[in-house]
Design an enzyme around this catalytic site. Structure first.
Site, PDB file in Angstrom:
ATOM      1  N   ASN A   9       0.877  -1.171   0.000  1.00 53.53           N
ATOM      2  CA  ASN A   9       0.000   0.000   0.000  1.00 53.53           C
ATOM      3  C   ASN A   9       0.915   1.222   0.000  1.00 53.53           C
ATOM      4  O   ASN A   9       1.491   1.568   1.020  1.00 53.53           O
ATOM      5  CB  ASN A   9      -0.883  -0.037   1.267  1.00 53.53           C
ATOM      6  CG  ASN A   9      -1.715   1.221   1.426  1.00 53.53           C
ATOM      7  OD1 ASN A   9      -1.782   2.049   0.515  1.00 53.53           O
ATOM      8  ND2 ASN A   9      -2.353   1.365   2.584  1.00 53.53           N
ATOM      9  N   HIS A  95      -9.638   1.384   4.546  1.00 55.23           N
ATOM     10  CA  HIS A  95      -8.406   1.553   5.316  1.00 55.23           C
ATOM     11  C   HIS A  95      -8.681   2.491   6.500  1.00 55.23           C
ATOM     12  O   HIS A  95      -9.476   3.422   6.389  1.00 55.23           O
ATOM     13  CB  HIS A  95      -7.299   2.124   4.426  1.00 55.23           C
ATOM     14  CG  HIS A  95      -5.953   2.074   5.064  1.00 55.23           C
ATOM     15  ND1 HIS A  95      -5.562   2.996   6.008  1.00 55.23           N
ATOM     16  CD2 HIS A  95      -4.934   1.198   4.936  1.00 55.23           C
ATOM     17  CE1 HIS A  95      -4.339   2.685   6.421  1.00 55.23           C
ATOM     18  NE2 HIS A  95      -3.938   1.597   5.788  1.00 55.23           N
TER      19      HIS A  95
HETATM   20  P1  PGA Z   1       2.562   0.267   7.667  1.00 54.47           P
HETATM   21  O1  PGA Z   1       1.136   0.521   6.955  1.00 54.47           O
HETATM   22  O2  PGA Z   1       3.113  -1.005   7.097  1.00 54.47           O
HETATM   23  O3  PGA Z   1       3.366   1.472   7.305  1.00 54.47           O
HETATM   24  O4  PGA Z   1       2.283   0.161   9.120  1.00 54.47           O
HETATM   25  C1  PGA Z   1       0.266  -0.539   6.707  1.00 54.47           C
HETATM   26  C2  PGA Z   1      -1.017  -0.022   6.122  1.00 54.47           C
HETATM   27  O5  PGA Z   1      -1.460   1.069   6.494  1.00 54.47           O
HETATM   28  O6  PGA Z   1      -1.641  -0.678   5.262  1.00 54.47           O
END
Ligand code: PGA
Length: 268
Positions: A9, A95
């Site tokens: 993502n 999300h």
């Molecule tokens: P992170 O984000 O790996 O930076 O914690 C994950 C996400 O928000 O999908």
């Protein structure tokens, strides 16, 4: 032998040239092994460029959001058909950043799930509790409310076409991943939720991803946990070497190579 979906993502990061560079590096490492699917989800404006690079490789491309209506007067929104036309197979929805910053409700996310399924794309539905909710012992109530709300009206046979990403809000972008015990407990609860909803056979076909500070450093431990079928990765997905390490970890844990490709409907 296990199946994994390793999804990046990219959030609101990467200019078009940065997106191209990242896609080129990652696409070279996307395995031929049908047991491990690798996905990159760039910002809307870079999807087409990334999809062109992904063509002919094993890198899949997704979006980070969509609107549920087909077309019309929805200034600033992007439809599912538009995303499909430029090469998206997956769309992240719900999300926690969209829920918290853009006030998205379970009702709205539910409309997106239904519209994405109707278009033949795969929704990656994000759910997860805040730290206050966890500390108040409400984690599973929160997950149940989110799942019940976001999956309302989805036929049982369509449930495995939805990828579910468990992302505890307190672990996202903080560098503090959930512990193996916390991940294990949450994912076992999720699998049971789906066993109750659609039976053992169908429940096993659903990809349950973990997200929240998943990195090259903790991928091996996290991806080895029962009922963890992959990861939704933010920060570490922006650094090609880190993301490739996570991909290689999944390939190693998946075991076999040269297996039949995963089902094209989104399930395992
Ligand atoms: P992170 O984000 O790996 O930076 O914690 C994950 C996400 O928000 O999908």
């Amino acid at each position: 032998m296990r199946n994994y979906l390793i999804a990046g993502n990219w959030k609101m990061n990467t200019t078009i040239s940065e997106a191209r560079d990242l896609a080129k590096a990652v696409s070279k490492s996307a395995p031929h092994n049908g047991n491990v699917i690798v996905l990159g989800c760039p910002p809307f404006v870079n999807i087409q460029a990334v999809a062109e690079i992904a063509k002919g490789t094993h890198l899949k491309v997704g979006a980070q959001n969509c609107y549920f209506e087909k077309k019309g007067a929805y200034t600033g929104e992007v439809s599912i058909d538009m995303l499909k036309a430029i090469g998206c197979d997956y769309i992240i929805i719900g999300h926690s950043e969209r829920r918290a910053i853009f006030c998205e409700s379970n009702e709205l996310i539910n409309k997106k799930v239904i519209a994405i399924l109707a278009s033949g794309l795969t929704p990656i539905l994000c759910i997860g509790e805040t730290l206050d909710e966890r500390n108040a012992g409400k984690t599973f109530d929160v997950l149940k409310t989110q799942l019940d709300g976001c999956l309302a009206g989805v036929a049982v046979e369509d449930i495995p076409k939805v990828v579910v990403a468990y992302e505890p809000v307190w672990a996202i972008g903080t560098g503090v991943s959930a512990t193996s015990n916390e991940v294990s407990e949450a994912h076992a609860w999720l699998r049971n939720y789906f066993v109750d909803k659609c039976g053992d056979f169908t429940a096993k076909k659903i990809y349950l991803l973990y997200g929240g500070s998943l990195s090259d450093a903790n991928a091996k431990e996290t991806l080895a946990i029962d009922n963890v079928d992959g990861g939704l990765i933010g920060g570490a997905a922006l650094v090609a070497e880190k993301f490739i390490t996570i991909i290689n970890t999944a390939v190693e844990l998946a075991g076999d190579t040269g297996a039949a490709p995963s089902c094209c409907c989104g399930c395992k």
